[in-house]
Design a protein around this motif. Structure first.
Motif, PDB file in Angstrom:
ATOM      1  N   TYR A  37       0.875  -1.171   0.000  1.00 49.88           N
ATOM      2  CA  TYR A  37       0.000   0.000   0.000  1.00 49.88           C
ATOM      3  C   TYR A  37       0.909   1.216   0.000  1.00 49.88           C
ATOM      4  N   ASP A  41      -1.470   5.643  -2.445  1.00 46.35           N
ATOM      5  CA  ASP A  41      -2.720   4.876  -2.333  1.00 46.35           C
ATOM      6  C   ASP A  41      -3.476   5.257  -1.064  1.00 46.35           C
ATOM      7  N   THR A  67      -6.607  -0.610   7.479  1.00 47.39           N
ATOM      8  CA  THR A  67      -6.077  -1.576   6.517  1.00 47.39           C
ATOM      9  C   THR A  67      -5.328  -2.695   7.228  1.00 47.39           C
TER      10      THR A  67
END
Length: 187
Positions: A37, A41, A67
């Motif tokens: 990531y 992003d 996340t």
């Protein structure tokens, strides 16, 4: 300045930049079981979430926290045979007072469902078991976003890893204020 001196200066500046940033390429926000990531992003996801809310209440740290927590919670849930459908998660968010427009938003809804799922798994699984399974997840996080504690819980920016419901309260207050303004303005 001679050409040689200019080259040495340029090399020195480039080397200093590498020392400051830690690498030559843009840093990653997190890598979870090989999935990367990027900082970009995470920022895009944060921007999309804030656009859906119409406010700047969410941060990249929140997005990285969700996340990481969700990746670990998914693995823990799979081992314990736990699951929740999108409909169940959406229903729970609506019961908590999260506005339907936010729950139904493709970007914001996913982040909020992931956050809710992670918290539910953390609350239902014994801490020792959670830590054992979390240890199997390969998580690397850029330190500016936080770190995992010894039990596999993600601590964002040094705060407690089990987050308070402050974000949801701020979100609810924000939408209540918007509703009051619409009522006052006759809209």
């Amino acid at each position: 300045m001679t050409t040689r001196a200019k080259r040495l200066l340029a090399v020195g500046i480039a080397a200093s930049a590498l020392v400051v940033t830690g690498c030559g390429a843009p840093q990653d926000a997190a890598t979870i079981d090989g999935e990367t990531y990027s900082v970009q992003d995470v920022q895009e996801r944060t921007d999309n979430l804030n656009a859906a809310v119409g406010s700047e209440m969410f941060t990249p740290v929140y997005v990285v926290t969700v996340t990481v927590d969700n990746a670990i919670a998914q693995k823990v849930a799979a081992e314990f045979g736990m699951e929740a459908t999108d409909e169940q998660l959406m229903g729970a968010l609506l019961q908590q007072g999260v506005p339907a427009q936010l729950v139904m938003d493709p970007q914001a809804g996913e982040v909020l469902k992931d956050d809710l799922f992670s918290k539910a798994v953390q609350q239902q699984v014994p801490p020792a078991e959670y830590a054992r399974i979390a240890d199997e997840v390969d998580v690397q996080v850029n330190p500016r976003y936080g770190s995992l504690d010894a039990n596999g819980y993600f601590a964002a920016g040094g705060s407690l890893s089990v987050r308070s419901p402050q974000t949801m309260l701020r979100l609810q207050e924000h939408f209540e204020e918007q509703a009051e303004r619409r009522d006052l303005l006759g809209g």
